[in-house]
Scaffold this active site. Sequence first.
Site, PDB file in Angstrom:
ATOM      1  N   ASP A 287       0.847  -1.194   0.000  1.00  0.00           N
ATOM      2  CA  ASP A 287       0.000   0.000   0.000  1.00  0.00           C
ATOM      3  C   ASP A 287       0.885   1.247   0.000  1.00  0.00           C
ATOM      4  O   ASP A 287       2.059   1.168  -0.358  1.00  0.00           O
ATOM      5  CB  ASP A 287      -0.948  -0.020   1.203  1.00  0.00           C
ATOM      6  CG  ASP A 287      -2.302   0.607   0.901  1.00  0.00           C
ATOM      7  OD1 ASP A 287      -2.331   1.808   0.604  1.00  0.00           O
ATOM      8  OD2 ASP A 287      -3.318  -0.108   0.958  1.00  0.00           O
ATOM      9  N   HIS A 327      -4.716   5.875   3.403  1.00  0.00           N
ATOM     10  CA  HIS A 327      -5.217   4.591   2.936  1.00  0.00           C
ATOM     11  C   HIS A 327      -4.404   3.417   3.475  1.00  0.00           C
ATOM     12  O   HIS A 327      -4.961   2.431   3.997  1.00  0.00           O
ATOM     13  CB  HIS A 327      -5.231   4.553   1.409  1.00  0.00           C
ATOM     14  CG  HIS A 327      -5.960   3.378   0.829  1.00  0.00           C
ATOM     15  ND1 HIS A 327      -5.364   2.156   0.626  1.00  0.00           N
ATOM     16  CD2 HIS A 327      -7.245   3.227   0.426  1.00  0.00           C
ATOM     17  CE1 HIS A 327      -6.240   1.308   0.106  1.00  0.00           C
ATOM     18  NE2 HIS A 327      -7.386   1.934  -0.023  1.00  0.00           N
ATOM     19  N   SER A 501     -11.572  -2.124   0.082  1.00  0.00           N
ATOM     20  CA  SER A 501     -10.232  -1.855   0.622  1.00  0.00           C
ATOM     21  C   SER A 501     -10.125  -2.233   2.082  1.00  0.00           C
ATOM     22  O   SER A 501      -9.050  -2.640   2.553  1.00  0.00           O
ATOM     23  CB  SER A 501      -9.904  -0.360   0.489  1.00  0.00           C
ATOM     24  OG  SER A 501      -9.335  -0.050  -0.745  1.00  0.00           O
TER      25      SER A 501
END
Length: 807
Positions: A287, A327, A501
Site C-alpha cells: 500500500d 489509505h 479496501s
Amino acid sequence: MIRIVLLFLFVSVISAIQVFDPWNRDNSESSNTITQASTNVTKSYFAYPYTDDFAKNSAIQTVLEAKYHEKNVVQHRDADGHLYWRVCWDGGNPTNDLHATEGIGIVLPESWPEDKRRSWKRSNQIQRNEPKRYSILAKDSTNDEETKQTRDFLNSKMSDASVYVWEYHTPGTSHIEGWSGMPFTDTARAEVEAYSGVERVSEAATGEEDRILPPRNERQQPTKGRARRNGGSQKTNDKRSLSWDKQENAGRNLVMISQPQDTDLNKMKDFVFEKNAGKGTWIYIIDSGADGDHEFNAESVEKNVIQTPYSKSQGQKPEEDDGTNSHGTVAGSIALGRKHGVAKVATLISVKLVRNKASEFIQALEMVIDDLNKPENQQRLSKTVVVLSQGYVGQLNHDSGWQHVDGQEMGRRLQDLFALGVPFVTSSGNRGELFEIIDRIPSVLADENTPIINVGNVYPEGDRVKASQRGPQLTIDANGEDVEGQSKEDGKTLEHQSGTSFAAPQVAGIIATYMGYDNVPWDKDQTMLDRVKAIKNYIQSDSSSWARQKEKNEPVKVLWNGVTKDIRNQVGAHDCEGDSNNCDQKPRCTGLGTNKYGTQSTYDTLIDQSFCPDWNPSNGGVNGSFLQSTPESVNFAIIAPTNGQRALPTGEDCKKNLRAILDACDTEDNPMNWKAGGDSQVDGWTYQIAPQSDRPPAPKNPIAWCKFQEGEKDGSFRVWGAGWLNSGFGHELKDKFIEQDGGLAFPDGHGYDTGSWDFGYELRNGHEWTFTMDYSLAFTPFNIKGLTSGVLKDTANFDGFEVTCED
C-alpha cells in the site's frame, strides 16, 4: 471592479454535492440561470476538465459560455472539490464538440445515474491528457543479449525518454521478462509490436484504491430486533488450547467477525478474539505506507519496510504514509492494529509503493518474494499473509486478464508466492454499479492454480454493498462499510471508511490469527500451493464464515472467527438480554462527509431552548424541524421503542442524550466545531440529529469573497461566503454595519445604506450566502474597503480570518 478572494481550504470528502442550488432565491441571477437552462433545453451533459488549474478552467468556461450561451453553462464541484460544468443545449448532441474543446477530459450525459457518474475516477480523467504508456513482454527472457537489443530498440521509439520505466525480472535471476511504462505514439506502437524481440504489447495497467463513501441515504440501515440465520450447523475447530479475550465497545466490523450464528448483531458491543491473535505471524501490506505508533509497534513501522525504487525516486520516506486519506495506515490498522485490528499482535511489514501503476505492484511482489526467500526469513513462510487493497485496469475477464502483459507478469509472481505456501488476499473492487462481476487484475486471475482470495464488502446485517463486485471468483465477504481505522496523523481515528479496501485486511487478519494457533485449522501437512488452497478453502468453509443473508438464491458468506455463544459468555462479552431495544448504543455519527452540518453552539441552543423544553413524552415520540431554508436546517427526533413499554424520557434526558451525540461525533481536525449529527439508543428510545441542507465541504475557517462597484462619490458592494452567517439571515452582520455607521457619525445620507441591504442563502460555486449593499462617500475621508473588511472580520470572529478589500 475589484475581486478579492480569501484563500480557503475545504476538507476532502467522499460524498457528492447536490447538483442544483437548494437555496437559490427566486429573484437571484443564479436562480434565473438554472431555470432557463432546465426549461429551454432538451439535453444536459457534464463536462470534466483535465486539471484543477484555476486560470485554465476559467478560460475553458469562457469558451463554453461563448459556444452554448452563459445561461446554459453552470459550474459545480464534485465530492472531492473538483470543478465541472453542466452544459445544456437544444441544438442536438454536443458530446463530440465538448470532447473537442481543449481542456475537457470526460463528457457524461446527465441522464446517467449520479452514482454511475461518481464511479468514474478523477485519475482516469486526467490520464487521458497524457501519452499512452505500454507494457512489453520480451520474446525470450533467457536470452540476455536479445533482451538488451530489444530494450535499446524500445528506447529509440519512446516519445519521452525521461520517463520512469519498470523492468520485469524472473524472480531470483537477472533475466528481464519485460518492461512497463513506455510511452509510444500509435505509429511507434505498431513498429514495436512487429519487432522480432517482442512477444506482446499491452497498454500499461493503472490502478485505483478500493475506498468508497456513498451518501448515507443510499446505505441500507440495520434491521433491529431480529437475528440472521442460515439454518445450518456451526462448526468450529478445537479451541480447547485457545485463550479468549474481549475488546469492549469495539468497531462494528470487529464485533461482526465474532458474531455467532442465530444471534443479533444489534445486541452486541464487544469483539471477542483469541488473546494471542497473530502472535508470531507477519502481514505484508502492499500500500501507500503505514504511519501510526499508537496502532503499530514503532520498531515494526520504522524497520520492517520494503520500498519500491519508484517510491524512492519520488522522494517518499519509508516510514510515512503518502496515500490519500491515510489509505495504507487505515488498511494496516484494520488488519493488525491494537485498537482497530483483527490480528492484534501480528507483525506489520509495510510494502510501500506509489500505488497507481500495475508495473510497480509487480515489482513490489518481486521484492516480497525476495524478502521471504532470504535464509533468515524461512521461518516466516508458514506464518505470512500478503494483502493488497487495490486493482488495476478494468473490463477484463480471466482469459483477457492473463493475456494482458501486466496480468501475465502479475500472475506469474503470484504463483511464485503461492509456491512458497504464502496466501494472497485482495479486494474485489468497488465498481459493482458499473460492472457487477470482478473485472480487474489481479482479482480476475484467480483460478484453481492461482488461489487468490478475493474479498467483497457487506453491510453489518450481511447484505452486499451494491458497489462491491462479485461473481464466481469472489471468495468471501466482510463488513468494510462505515468502519474505523488509524489515521497517519498519529493517535487519530478516521471514521466512516468504506469499501472493499477495508474488507480485505480483515480477512488477512483472520488468516494471520489462525496461523498463530498451535494447531492450525487446515491440514498442516499441506505445503506450497496446496497449503494456500487449503487456507482458501477453510476461509470459505462453515468453520470460518456463515451466511447472514441470501441474495438471488446465492448465500452471502461473511467472515467469522469461530466464536460461539459459550465463548462470548466465558469472557463476559456485553450482549444485551431480550430484544435489541434493551441495548444502549454509543452514538453513531453521520460524518462530515455528507456535507450536511451545523455548528455545535447552534444545535446546543436549539436543544436547550426549543426542542427539549417542548418535548411531550405522552405522545410516544416527537420530531422537530428548525432553521428551515438556511444552511443549518436541522431535524431533531426522539423515537419510541418498537417493542414493549419503556420509561418515558424527561426533558433533561432529551438534552443529555442529544448533546451526547454532538459531543461524541466529528471531534477530529475540526477547528470550527461542525456537527453532522447522528443517532443513539438509550433505554430503547432512539435519539436523532439530522442536518438537512446540502453545503460545501466543511471548511476549517470562515471564507468570503468581496467585490466593489464604485462611482465618483458612492457605489455598492457584494460579499459572498461560507462557513459563517449560517442561520441568522445575516442579521448579525447587518447590525455590525449599522453599529459602524453610527460610530463614525456619517452625515445624514452618507456611509453605509443599510436600507439597501439584500441578503439571501444560495448554494453556488462554493459559497452559501450573498448580500449586496450601497454606500456613499461624499464629504467623508474614510476608506470604505478598509472599513468593510474590518466589519467582516469582527463579525466572523475567528482567529486567522482575514479579509482585505484592496484596490
